[in-house]
Design an enzyme around this catalytic site. Sequence first.
Site: not given
Lengths: 404, 404
Positions: A138, A180, A295-297
């Site tokens: 993040d 995200m 979740y891939l990222q």
Amino acid sequence: MSSGKILVAQGGGPTAVINQSLVGVVLEARRHQGVQRVYGAAHGVRGIVNEDFLDLTQETSHNLELVAGTPAAALGSTRDKPDLAYCQEMFKVLRAHQIEHFFNIGGNDSSDTIRIVAEEAAKAGYPLRCIHIPKTIDNDLVLNDHTPGFPSAARFVAQAFAGANLDNAALPGVYVGVVMGRHAGFLTAASALGKKFPDDGPHLIYVPERTFEIPKFLADVKAVHDRYGRCVVAVSEGIHDASGQPILAQLAKDLERDAHGNVQLSGSGALADLLCEEIKRNLGIKRVRGDTFGYLQRSFVGCVSDVDQREAREVGEKAVQFAMWGDRNGSVAIKRTGFYSADYELLPLEAVAGKTRTMEDEFIAPSGTDVTDAFRLYLRPLLGSGMPDAFRLRRAKVPKILKG
Amino acid sequence: MSSGKILVAQGGGPTAVINQSLVGVVLEARRHQGVQRVYGAAHGVRGIVNEDFLDLTQETSHNLELVAGTPAAALGSTRDKPDLAYCQEMFKVLRAHQIEHFFNIGGNDSSDTIRIVAEEAAKAGYPLRCIHIPKTIDNDLVLNDHTPGFPSAARFVAQAFAGANLDNAALPGVYVGVVMGRHAGFLTAASALGKKFPDDGPHLIYVPERTFEIPKFLADVKAVHDRYGRCVVAVSEGIHDASGQPILAQLAKDLERDAHGNVQLSGSGALADLLCEEIKRNLGIKRVRGDTFGYLQRSFVGCVSDVDQREAREVGEKAVQFAMWGDRNGSVAIKRTGFYSADYELLPLEAVAGKTRTMEDEFIAPSGTDVTDAFRLYLRPLLGSGMPDAFRLRRAKVPKILKG
């Protein structure tokens, strides 16, 4: 007499490079004379209260290097957010095992945990050195130029949008990609680094640092679609209205009202699907597609920034050096010292713990739907070497014969 | 006198390597003496009826090579499925421009289109050579060992599940990844190539070649979760019940009944979200996450199989060679000739056009939720070189002191 024992733990969401920091701690620690044992806590702080430790001193340096290059958290992670009682329990276990140095790799929750544990140790007069090692996709730790894990996730997002843009150009329509980031828009903004030509997408970027209004969003999409015959949109999962209510909740409520029933709308694909539905219903555009990067990222194997790898390793190494040669607890932070070079410093735990950084105003364009050149300049060197590039045909039109 | 004009078009969903085939046609064609002009149709067959052609002979070979390495369809693609009248319109334009060779890069719809156009040309006594060049991430063309585009998409899916498995091991729970493929499960099955250690996910793989039953699915997930404390599932978007009804429609109906209303459930995230909801509701597992790989699996820039790149280039080159030196229309097909080597042949258009291949029984394990070693042996060489690998710590437990 010194036990020579250190402990390292990993917390929060896994990243592409968090194991680099782990291995940085283990290998650097073993170079220091006083260190006899390097323990790892299984599944973060929970492994501490459960006394679930692995002896990393029994690992080969060869396998450690291979683990360093593997994404996710090799020790296991946890979502536990320890309160005071939990931290007191942790401290009991650390004392029983005569741990002298505690390294916690994680985001601002992890730094807050280590701050409380350090206070417990001080109260008990137990000599525990506590160091927080930064990690979060993040990029929301204060006083850090950026955080390990973010550059690799940003690279994934940029490459994903570069591809989504090409796909959308081949089969025109509207594409919405949800990225995200609940409070900080850095990762969503990284989509801008996937652009090359002036008409490339993402044409619109929505970050949680700005209020999201559905009518404005629809007008934005319509304007881009009218101009280019297509539109690529990057949206942060954390977008919210002026009152702070998440847009997901708002759209879900609208849907409920339409249906006169109670619709359960958990699950990660909902925001993209609902935004697409709004576009179809209100703008009458037929081809509207939504993806949620999910979740891939953060976990995709095979998309990593070499700058990120190197720095994640270094924050682990520096953490050990600060612990061994310094005389204070703290949080390791990355400082930018050139275009591009970085250095590390140790900040007081209280300066970082529990605080959240969001995107600076200078990074967000006045339109609120784009980034600035300052942001491009900030992010580009972090993405590392070997970024794939997109090329297009130079379009030499053939004169029409039948319909000219 | 010969016009020396050839035309190439791209159709259907873009892939990572479809531009390799385009460039293979253009560069190989220009080596043949009779060829004066290579035209490209903008947005596939629609560009033909619209007489929207680009002169690719005006491109530099340098830029063509760069475009070849770029994913998606550089000429633009289309979802149009031409009927007889549409094909007759296409033929009119081809004749007006004196096109002598027509190359259509695409899946089984594209091969059917070129079959009808060839018939129209034959009826009119117009000498048009028609060649279909294979392309589809679904791998569902009959009489081909595999199709260009599939290996790169399969590589993305394998790398995605390798990462999702690591993430799920770090933060245990249930993870459901939904993969493209309405009728053929090849791409979903590719998730198995992300596994390394015996307890790695995906633990369960559901392909549309087998009937999907929700109670059985829930029992499967529970059994894996009981054994490993976690579960990674790969699901094809095309899963259906015994009557052929898509599971998405079935689950959406259940949801309607719960809500006593009309819920609109278009949008790509729905199947993953609904399956996760079923697991949470019926198995009482808290951490359940779903991803829909969506457009990333076919468009992501920076994940490509070098074997796929090479073969996609070669099918384009071979198409031109077959057209120039052969005396018949046809569809280029890939044959496997070694472990691993491939060669190409020209099949009659009727043999491929409009037919759909699904996974052979020998590739699906008797359990119906896994692949066989025959499938691993089939797919592994196609993924190409440099596949990332995952490593883990060898877990040397530290004896407990407080809770031993």
